[in-house]
Design a protein around this motif. Structure first.
Motif, short mmCIF file in Angstrom:
data_model
loop_
_atom_site.label_atom_id
_atom_site.label_comp_id
_atom_site.label_asym_id
_atom_site.label_seq_id
_atom_site.Cartn_x
_atom_site.Cartn_y
_atom_site.Cartn_z
N UNK A 75 0.53 -1.31 0.09
CA UNK A 75 -0.05 0.08 -0.11
C UNK A 75 0.42 1.58 0.24
N UNK A 76 0.78 2.13 -1.20
CA UNK A 76 1.63 3.09 -1.05
C UNK A 76 0.34 4.65 -1.07
N UNK A 77 0.87 5.56 -1.32
CA UNK A 77 -0.22 7.13 -0.77
C UNK A 77 0.62 7.58 -2.22
N UNK A 78 -0.16 8.97 -2.69
CA UNK A 78 0.40 9.69 -3.74
C UNK A 78 0.14 11.26 -3.68
N UNK A 79 0.34 12.12 -3.36
CA UNK A 79 0.22 14.02 -3.17
C UNK A 79 -0.03 13.84 -4.68
N UNK A 80 -1.46 14.86 -5.23
CA UNK A 80 -1.79 15.46 -6.72
C UNK A 80 -1.77 16.66 -5.84
N UNK A 81 -1.40 17.78 -6.32
CA UNK A 81 -0.87 18.96 -6.12
C UNK A 81 -1.09 19.69 -6.98
N UNK A 82 -1.88 20.70 -6.93
CA UNK A 82 -2.20 21.11 -8.90
C UNK A 82 -1.78 22.80 -8.46
N UNK A 83 -1.97 22.77 -9.26
CA UNK A 83 -1.98 25.10 -9.40
C UNK A 83 -2.81 25.43 -10.64
N UNK A 120 -8.21 8.38 -4.03
CA UNK A 120 -8.78 7.60 -5.20
C UNK A 120 -7.80 6.65 -4.80
N UNK A 121 -8.47 5.64 -5.59
CA UNK A 121 -7.62 4.12 -5.28
C UNK A 121 -7.59 3.76 -6.26
N UNK A 122 -5.75 2.93 -6.70
CA UNK A 122 -6.10 2.75 -8.13
C UNK A 122 -4.87 1.13 -7.56
N UNK A 123 -4.93 -0.37 -8.20
CA UNK A 123 -4.73 -0.72 -8.19
C UNK A 123 -4.07 -1.41 -9.51
N UNK A 124 -2.57 -2.31 -8.85
CA UNK A 124 -1.91 -2.21 -10.11
C UNK A 124 -0.67 -3.48 -9.87
N UNK A 125 0.07 -3.43 -10.89
CA UNK A 125 0.77 -4.81 -10.46
C UNK A 125 2.43 -4.14 -11.50
N UNK A 126 2.81 -4.35 -10.79
CA UNK A 126 3.95 -3.16 -11.15
C UNK A 126 4.81 -4.19 -11.34
N UNK A 127 6.41 -5.12 -12.01
CA UNK A 127 7.73 -5.20 -11.85
C UNK A 127 7.18 -6.69 -10.95
N UNK A 128 5.93 -7.31 -11.35
CA UNK A 128 6.25 -8.33 -10.09
C UNK A 128 5.12 -9.06 -9.22
N UNK A 129 5.04 -7.28 -7.99
CA UNK A 129 4.50 -6.96 -7.88
C UNK A 129 3.30 -6.45 -7.12
N UNK A 130 2.41 -6.76 -6.49
CA UNK A 130 0.84 -6.67 -6.03
C UNK A 130 0.41 -4.15 -5.60
N UNK A 131 0.70 -3.65 -6.11
CA UNK A 131 0.06 -2.63 -5.49
C UNK A 131 -1.10 -1.68 -5.09
N UNK A 132 -1.26 -1.90 -4.12
CA UNK A 132 -2.63 -0.28 -3.86
C UNK A 132 -1.76 1.11 -3.45
N UNK A 133 -2.21 2.14 -4.71
CA UNK A 133 -1.88 3.41 -5.09
C UNK A 133 -2.79 4.35 -3.93
#
Length: 165
Positions: free
Chosen positions: A7-15, A90-103
């Protein structure tokens, strides 16, 4: 998605056009864009497998930590900023380089320009029209595509997350 997903988090910061950006910069001007289009904060990874790729700042949620706390901690650690969450993730599910991620991607107000970078060597507010010029980290493409769709949908009409690969 398996229970062992990272489980990872990301920041969406817009101008946004017509608003004053952190540090007094008019929206979009920080990266050479125009004040007539929205811009998004991206940071370039300094080292590791994704060195040189641009991404939304963030990182892993630690054991016993809720995603909101993780998001604010990561921005403090990586950028030296005391940010403010502006809404739910917002939740995104992805597989990157053989690993599952919840972003989990949160809209945030960074509260200023980064006084320091720990995991990155550069940052920019990138105008929407120039996002295609940046090599993006694998997890970030779908959230950025959704951000563009939201802008094109107009105010009050957020797009739903794009379908997975």
């Amino acid at each position: 998605m398996k229970g062992s997903a990272v489980v990872v988090v990301g920041a969406l910061a817009a101008l946004w056009p017509g608003r004053i950006a952190p540090g007094g910069l008019p929206g979009g001007i920080a990266s050479g864009g125009s004040a007539s289009e929205p811009s998004l904060f991206l940071a370039r990874r300094a080292r590791g497998a994704h060195a040189g790729l641009w991404e939304l700042p963030g990182g892993k949620v630690e054991a016993g930590e809720d995603p909101e706390t993780a998001m604010l901690r990561e921005l403090r650690e990586e950028l030296g900023l005391e940010a403010r969450l502006l809404g739910p993730a917002r939740r995104y599910e992805s597989r990157v380089e053989g690993r599952d991620f919840i972003f989990l991607v949160f809209p945030v107000d960074l509260g200023g320009e980064p006084p320091r970078l720990s995991d990155h060597d550069s940052w920019e507010y990138v105008p929407r029209s120039r996002l295609g010029e940046y090599d993006l980290a694998p997890l970030d493409s779908r959230p950025l595509a959704d951000w563009i769709r939201d802008i094109e949908a107009g105010p009050g009409l957020p797009a739903s997350p794009s379908p997975g690969p």
